[in-house]
Design an enzyme around this catalytic site. Structure first.
Site, PDB file in Angstrom:
ATOM      1  N   ASP A 144      -0.957  -7.347   8.491  1.00  0.00           N
ATOM      2  CA  ASP A 144      -2.351  -7.519   8.297  1.00  0.00           C
ATOM      3  C   ASP A 144      -2.654  -7.418   7.078  1.00  0.00           C
ATOM      4  O   ASP A 144      -1.958  -8.663   6.427  1.00  0.00           O
ATOM      5  CB  ASP A 144      -2.348  -5.763   7.509  1.00  0.00           C
ATOM      6  CG  ASP A 144      -2.420  -5.024   7.131  1.00  0.00           C
ATOM      7  OD1 ASP A 144      -1.007  -5.006   6.701  1.00  0.00           O
ATOM      8  OD2 ASP A 144      -2.800  -3.858   6.737  1.00  0.00           O
TER       9      ASP A 144
ATOM     10  N   GLU B  67       5.930  -5.749   7.534  1.00  0.00           N
ATOM     11  CA  GLU B  67       5.087  -4.870   8.655  1.00  0.00           C
ATOM     12  C   GLU B  67       6.139  -4.767   9.907  1.00  0.00           C
ATOM     13  O   GLU B  67       5.902  -3.022  10.125  1.00  0.00           O
ATOM     14  CB  GLU B  67       4.084  -5.057   8.801  1.00  0.00           C
ATOM     15  CG  GLU B  67       3.144  -4.800   7.131  1.00  0.00           C
ATOM     16  CD  GLU B  67       3.752  -6.233   6.753  1.00  0.00           C
ATOM     17  OE1 GLU B  67       2.409  -6.029   5.503  1.00  0.00           O
ATOM     18  OE2 GLU B  67       4.461  -7.734   7.042  1.00  0.00           O
TER      19      GLU B  67
ATOM     20  N   GLY C  89       0.390  -5.492   1.383  1.00  0.00           N
ATOM     21  CA  GLY C  89      -1.076  -4.975   0.566  1.00  0.00           C
ATOM     22  C   GLY C  89      -0.847  -6.433  -0.834  1.00  0.00           C
ATOM     23  O   GLY C  89      -2.279  -6.603  -1.170  1.00  0.00           O
TER      24      GLY C  89
ATOM     25  N   GLY D 130       0.880  -1.176   0.091  1.00  0.00           N
ATOM     26  CA  GLY D 130       0.112  -0.329   0.016  1.00  0.00           C
ATOM     27  C   GLY D 130       1.047   1.480  -0.020  1.00  0.00           C
ATOM     28  O   GLY D 130       2.007   1.664   0.652  1.00  0.00           O
TER      29      GLY D 130
END
Length: 348
Positions: A139, A131, A108, A60
């Site tokens: 996530d 991350e 992402g 992202g």
């Protein structure tokens, strides 16, 4: 740009709906609308692939999200909310969904592929969930798919951000198939030419191309000799326990992981461990609700902003985490990150 992404609905015609370099909120909305093809009788399968030759999707637009979070802009909520809604749509999609992850696949980009029925890696594939190095957590449904990998492998990948390449992405269970990159255009054409294919039809085609791909087949899984060590060393129920196991072990492998974990956000490490512990027994939908709460906790905290500064903005690779050690991150602090957001919770 090399890291754009294309989503195709395949029927009697081929339509390009979505091109991503780094995932941005309006692009997530565009891709989400494409998932409505499920009710389109003319659409048989969905293929998602990178438009360039280097990346599938590198994640992202994290810098935009941090800038929004600093000033209280709604993008800090909207981005994660819409991204997770898309992850759920992919995970529950009933028609064949094929991700051709022929390149860098991180963050992402993993969410756009790993929840689909078919994930095809090539020798160019580079997979990672890095991350914890930027004060975030793995996530996009990482709390669902990572604890379902063999043994403690998923936890190891989540905490350390270890990079898997090529055939190892399939050996780890992240990809379902391995096909040599040069065969991808022919594979895509054969998939497109299928008439009203079932999942079994798609599987047969992918199996056929995989059987024709012998590149690196003789090389062992890069983590094969360490899997039993990973299961043993990462079996502790706390981050402190894992670090203690690694330091006590003293092998070169353990020393390397100790050094890696010492660079990560202590808060992120603790959130991630609890995320995967909980996610092992949850549905993808419940995991995404949990992860949305965690995303907003990270936006309220400080490590995410500091991690992005150190890794992506100033690039000094020297983040000042707060708290600076796992011991200083209390159970209460971790629990608060998992607390309900009430009316602002993610609704699926």
């Amino acid at each position: 740009p090399s890291s754009m992404l294309r989503v195709f609905a395949v029927s009697s015609r081929l339509r390009s709906l979505c091109r991503l370099q780094r995932i941005q909120a309006h692009m997530v909305r565009s891709c989400s609308s494409s998932m409505k093809w499920e009710s389109d009788n003319e659409t048989d399968i969905v293929i998602i692939k990178g438009a360039g030759d280097k990346a599938f999707c590198a994640g992202g637009d994290i810098r935009a999200v941090t800038e929004a979070g600093k000033v209280g802009d709604s993008l800090a909520q909207d981005f994660f909310r819409e991204e997770y809604l898309l992850n759920n749509a992919i995970g529950s999609y009933r028609k064949p969904y094929i991700a051709l992850i022929d390149g860098i696949t991180m963050g992402g980009g993993v969410g756009l592929s790993v929840h689909g029925r078919f994930r095809v890696a090539t020798e160019k594939t580079l997979f990672a969930m890095p991350e914890t190095a930027i004060g975030l957590f793995p996530d996009v449904g990482g709390g669902y798919f990572l604890p379902r990998l063999q043994g403690k492998l998923g936890l190891f990948l989540a905490l350390t951000g270890f990079r898997l390449k090529g055939r190892d992405v399939q050996r780890a269970g992240v990809a379902t198939h391995f096909v040599e990159s040069k065969k991808i255009p022919d594979l895509q054409k054969e998939l497109v030419d299928l008439k009203s294919p079932s999942a079994e039809d798609v599987s047969r085609v992918l199996d056929s191309y995989q059987s024709q791909s012998s590149l690196d087949a003789e090389k062992p899984f890069i983590l094969k000799k360490h899997l039993s060590d990973i299961d043993r060393l990462f079996s502790a129920s706390s981050v402190e326990g894992i670090v203690k196991n690694l330091k006590t072990d003293g092998s070169e492998f353990a020393k390397k992981q100790t050094e890696t974990l010492s660079k990560m956000s202590p808060t992120s490490l603790k959130i991630t461990l609890k995320q995967l512990q909980a996610g092992a027994a949850l549905s993808l939908q419940d995991v995404l609700v949990m992860e949305y709460r965690l995303s907003q906790a990270c936006m309220r905290g400080c490590d995410f902003y500091e991690g992005v500064r150190a890794v992506l903005v100033d690039k000094d690779q020297n983040p000042k985490w707060n708290p600076s050690t796992p011991e200083e991150v209390s159970d209460q602090m971790v629990e608060q990150c998992f607390s309900s957001l009430g009316e602002k919770d993610l609704t699926l």
